[in-house]
Enzyme design. Structure first.
Site, PDB file in Angstrom:
ATOM      1  NE  ARG A   9     -20.751   6.296   2.356  1.00 41.85           N
ATOM      2  CZ  ARG A   9     -20.576   6.602   1.075  1.00 41.85           C
ATOM      3  NH1 ARG A   9     -19.354   6.675   0.580  1.00 41.85           N
ATOM      4  NH2 ARG A   9     -21.613   6.792   0.290  1.00 41.85           N
TER       5      ARG A   9
ATOM      6  CG  LEU B  95     -19.037  -1.654   2.060  1.00 45.34           C
ATOM      7  CD1 LEU B  95     -18.676  -0.248   2.520  1.00 45.34           C
ATOM      8  CD2 LEU B  95     -20.401  -2.062   2.633  1.00 45.34           C
TER       9      LEU B  95
ATOM     10  CB  THR C  59     -14.966  -1.457   5.752  1.00 44.58           C
ATOM     11  OG1 THR C  59     -15.582  -0.645   4.768  1.00 44.58           O
ATOM     12  CG2 THR C  59     -15.205  -0.895   7.143  1.00 44.58           C
TER      13      THR C  59
ATOM     14  CG  HIS D 143      -1.111  -8.705   0.401  1.00 47.51           C
ATOM     15  ND1 HIS D 143      -0.723  -7.406   0.286  1.00 47.51           N
ATOM     16  CD2 HIS D 143      -2.459  -8.678   0.263  1.00 47.51           C
ATOM     17  CE1 HIS D 143      -1.770  -6.634   0.085  1.00 47.51           C
ATOM     18  NE2 HIS D 143      -2.842  -7.382   0.070  1.00 47.51           N
TER      19      HIS D 143
ATOM     20  CE1 TYR E  97      -2.977  -3.091   0.254  1.00 49.95           C
ATOM     21  CE2 TYR E  97      -3.655  -2.393   2.432  1.00 49.95           C
ATOM     22  CZ  TYR E  97      -3.759  -3.272   1.372  1.00 49.95           C
ATOM     23  OH  TYR E  97      -4.634  -4.334   1.448  1.00 49.95           O
TER      24      TYR E  97
ATOM     25  CB  SER F 279      -4.422 -12.132   2.793  1.00 50.00           C
ATOM     26  OG  SER F 279      -5.390 -11.405   2.084  1.00 50.00           O
TER      27      SER F 279
ATOM     28  CD  GLN G 181      -7.316  -8.504   4.980  1.00 45.96           C
ATOM     29  OE1 GLN G 181      -7.006  -7.818   4.019  1.00 45.96           O
ATOM     30  NE2 GLN G 181      -6.957  -8.191   6.215  1.00 45.96           N
TER      31      GLN G 181
HETATM   32  N1  LIG Z   1      -6.009  -8.636   1.480  1.00 49.40           N
HETATM   33  C1  LIG Z   1      -6.365  -8.140   0.328  1.00 49.40           C
HETATM   34  O1  LIG Z   1      -5.999  -8.639  -0.752  1.00 49.40           O
HETATM   35  C2  LIG Z   1      -7.266  -6.939   0.317  1.00 49.40           C
HETATM   36  C3  LIG Z   1      -7.943  -6.584  -0.864  1.00 49.40           C
HETATM   37  C4  LIG Z   1      -8.798  -5.484  -0.830  1.00 49.40           C
HETATM   38  C5  LIG Z   1      -8.953  -4.749   0.345  1.00 49.40           C
HETATM   39  N2  LIG Z   1      -8.258  -5.105   1.464  1.00 49.40           N
HETATM   40  C6  LIG Z   1      -8.376  -4.330   2.719  1.00 49.40           C
HETATM   41  O2  LIG Z   1      -9.712  -3.989   2.936  1.00 49.40           O
HETATM   42  C7  LIG Z   1      -9.859  -2.560   3.025  1.00 49.40           C
HETATM   43  C8  LIG Z   1     -11.200  -2.159   2.480  1.00 49.40           C
HETATM   44  O3  LIG Z   1     -11.303  -2.541   1.130  1.00 49.40           O
HETATM   45  P1  LIG Z   1     -12.364  -1.943   0.141  1.00 49.40           P
HETATM   46  O4  LIG Z   1     -12.118  -0.476  -0.047  1.00 49.40           O
HETATM   47  O5  LIG Z   1     -12.410  -2.797  -1.060  1.00 49.40           O
HETATM   48  O6  LIG Z   1     -13.674  -2.120   1.039  1.00 49.40           O
HETATM   49  P2  LIG Z   1     -15.181  -1.809   1.069  1.00 49.40           P
HETATM   50  O7  LIG Z   1     -15.921  -2.778   0.204  1.00 49.40           O
HETATM   51  O8  LIG Z   1     -15.502  -1.774   2.496  1.00 49.40           O
HETATM   52  O9  LIG Z   1     -15.382  -0.387   0.375  1.00 49.40           O
HETATM   53  C9  LIG Z   1     -15.055   0.824   0.974  1.00 49.40           C
HETATM   54  C10 LIG Z   1     -15.552   1.955   0.069  1.00 49.40           C
HETATM   55  O10 LIG Z   1     -16.976   1.928   0.005  1.00 49.40           O
HETATM   56  C11 LIG Z   1     -17.442   3.252   0.002  1.00 49.40           C
HETATM   57  N3  LIG Z   1     -18.850   3.275   0.396  1.00 49.40           N
HETATM   58  C12 LIG Z   1     -19.387   3.116   1.631  1.00 49.40           C
HETATM   59  N4  LIG Z   1     -20.726   3.216   1.585  1.00 49.40           N
HETATM   60  C13 LIG Z   1     -21.059   3.439   0.295  1.00 49.40           C
HETATM   61  C14 LIG Z   1     -22.302   3.644  -0.384  1.00 49.40           C
HETATM   62  N5  LIG Z   1     -23.472   3.643   0.261  1.00 49.40           N
HETATM   63  N6  LIG Z   1     -22.252   3.842  -1.724  1.00 49.40           N
HETATM   64  C15 LIG Z   1     -21.091   3.848  -2.405  1.00 49.40           C
HETATM   65  N7  LIG Z   1     -19.879   3.669  -1.808  1.00 49.40           N
HETATM   66  C16 LIG Z   1     -19.870   3.471  -0.475  1.00 49.40           C
HETATM   67  C17 LIG Z   1     -16.517   3.919   0.987  1.00 49.40           C
HETATM   68  O11 LIG Z   1     -16.553   5.313   0.907  1.00 49.40           O
HETATM   69  C18 LIG Z   1     -15.177   3.323   0.589  1.00 49.40           C
HETATM   70  O12 LIG Z   1     -14.583   4.055  -0.441  1.00 49.40           O
HETATM   71  C19 LIG Z   1      -8.662  -2.020   2.253  1.00 49.40           C
HETATM   72  O13 LIG Z   1      -8.310  -0.713   2.613  1.00 49.40           O
HETATM   73  C20 LIG Z   1      -7.598  -3.024   2.654  1.00 49.40           C
HETATM   74  O14 LIG Z   1      -7.105  -2.696   3.930  1.00 49.40           O
HETATM   75  C21 LIG Z   1      -7.442  -6.192   1.463  1.00 49.40           C
HETATM   76  O1  LIG Z   2      -4.830  -5.684  -0.597  1.00 44.06           O
HETATM   77  C1  LIG Z   2      -5.322  -5.000  -1.719  1.00 44.06           C
HETATM   78  C2  LIG Z   2      -5.174  -5.775  -2.985  1.00 44.06           C
HETATM   79  C3  LIG Z   2      -3.751  -5.845  -3.427  1.00 44.06           C
HETATM   80  C4  LIG Z   2      -3.027  -4.789  -3.904  1.00 44.06           C
HETATM   81  N1  LIG Z   2      -1.784  -5.241  -4.181  1.00 44.06           N
HETATM   82  C5  LIG Z   2      -1.682  -6.569  -3.883  1.00 44.06           C
HETATM   83  C6  LIG Z   2      -0.616  -7.462  -3.981  1.00 44.06           C
HETATM   84  C7  LIG Z   2      -0.814  -8.761  -3.579  1.00 44.06           C
HETATM   85  C8  LIG Z   2      -2.059  -9.168  -3.110  1.00 44.06           C
HETATM   86  C9  LIG Z   2      -3.119  -8.288  -3.008  1.00 44.06           C
HETATM   87  C10 LIG Z   2      -2.931  -6.978  -3.398  1.00 44.06           C
END
Ligand SMILES: NC(=O)c1ccc[n+]([C@@H]2O[C@H](COP(=O)([O-])OP(=O)(O)OC[C@H]3O[C@@H](n4cnc5c(N)ncnc54)[C@H](O)[C@@H]3O)[C@@H](O)[C@H]2O)c1
Ligand SMILES: OCCc1c[nH]c2ccccc12
Length: 298
Positions: free
Chosen positions: A240, A190, A233, A106, A50, A137, A159
């Site tokens: 929010r 979401l 999230t 990851h 990130y 993850s 995850q």
């Molecule tokens: N391990 C992985 O590979 C991996 C991958 C993706 C995300 N993540 C983690 O998860 C966290 C959250 O991921 P995400 O952003 O995909 O999650 P999410 O699905 O929770 O989406 C969050 C987004 O939804 C928006 N939102 C909330 N309510 C809404 C509504 N009513 N209408 C439209 N948009 C709305 C928010 O403003 C925000 O931008 C990331 O920051 C990261 O830390 C990990």
């Molecule tokens: O975690 C958010 C998704 C993502 C961004 N870069 C990556 C590299 C490896 C696995 C997942 C991710």
């Protein structure tokens, strides 16, 4: 009723909702993480890839919170081909902390075919004390089985992508994880609102939201909670974030969860058909082109 911490298989307790820093630009990251801490988030989720760990660390420092009062998850993402130990040391330095609460692989592809060997390195990190808990993850059931075949320490979490449009295909993985006491952490829950609006999940979510007088995003996060997942999230908007934390008070009925699952399964089926149709159409187009070329050469 605030969220209750979730007990992990190593005896530690993880806060049930975390704030993620993926895609947050460096220049606004400390502000957004600081805002999340101010509204009450006590669990941050970041990753080597990130590339905003210094800013997350800055927010932590500025919050004045005692280290024990905040849970920090970060991930080994294989950046620059660095191994988990080197990456972990760099993350500790960038975040400005003495230990990481939870360190994740990851993605299984980072193990380059050696899940067992990579997990051994994660186990070493836990033994060093710089990492309190270790997990993974984006692991499939088969990836977990491979890992568990030689692990001396189990991953505490996996995850994963968790939203209604993947629930049908993900349920066997969730069941396997439950049987192994590996807690799911759900991300991108979401998606029905952010990238698939207008799909079959909207109707039950809106109906439940209206009945409970809450927002659709709260219903989706409550659905993730009903799956016994740690919620991961994010948002840049204070209202929010406050709404997300109020999900601790929202309890869906079995029928609510089933209505969302069923609608998600419908969407998943449709997505699968669309993808197969697109692949089929590509083949037809390629065959047509080939036929045309052969025809014009003859
Ligand atoms: N391990 C992985 O590979 C991996 C991958 C993706 C995300 N993540 C983690 O998860 C966290 C959250 O991921 P995400 O952003 O995909 O999650 P999410 O699905 O929770 O989406 C969050 C987004 O939804 C928006 N939102 C909330 N309510 C809404 C509504 N009513 N209408 C439209 N948009 C709305 C928010 O403003 C925000 O931008 C990331 O920051 C990261 O830390 C990990
Ligand atoms: O975690 C958010 C998704 C993502 C961004 N870069 C990556 C590299 C490896 C696995 C997942 C991710």
């Amino acid at each position: 009723m605030p969220f209750k911490d979730i007990l992990l298989n190593d005896g530690r307790k993880i806060p049930a909702i975390g704030f993620g820093s993926w895609k947050i630009p460096k220049d606004v990251c400390a502000g957004q993480v600081g805002q999340a801490i101010d509204v009450g988030f006590d669990h941050l989720d970041t990753a080597q890839v990130y590339r905003n760990d210094e800013e997350v660390g800055q927010a932590l420092k500025e919050s004045g919170l005692s280290r024990k009062d905040i849970w920090i998850t970060t991930k080994w993402s294989g950046v620059d081909d660095k191994d988990p130990k080197t990456s972990c040391e760099e993350s500790l330095k960038k975040l400005g902390i003495e230990y990481i609460d939870l360190y994740l692989i990851h993605h299984p592809r980072l193990c380059k075919g050696d899940i067992e060997g990579t997990w051994k390195k994660m186990e070493e990190l836990k033994k060093s004390g710089f990492v309190k808990s270790i997990g993974v993850s984006n692991f499939t059931k088969e990836d977990l089985q491979e890992l568990l075949s030689s692990a001396s320490i189990k991953p505490v979490v996996n995850q994963i992508l968790l939203h209604p449009y993947v629930i049908k295909s993900t349920t066997p993985l969730l069941q396997y994880m439950s049987s192994q006491h590996i807690v799911p952490e759900g991300y991108s829950t979401l998606i029905p609102l952010t990238s698939k609006p207008g799909g079959p999940v909207d109707k039950p979510v809106e109906k439940i939201a209206k009945r409970l007088n809450v927002k659709p995003e709260q219903v989706l996060l409550a659905w993730s909670k009903a799956k016994d997942a740690v919620i991961v999230t994010t948002s840049s908007r204070k209202e929010r974030l406050e709404g997300y934390l109020d999900v601790g008070d929202i309890v869906l009925t079995k029928d609510d969860v089933k209505a969302i699952d069923d609608a998600g399964a419908k969407g998943e089926l449709w997505e699968g058909r669309k993808q197969r149709l697109a692949v089929g159409a590509k083949y037809v187009a390629a065959a047509g082109l080939l036929g045309y070329l052969l025809y014009t050469r003859l």
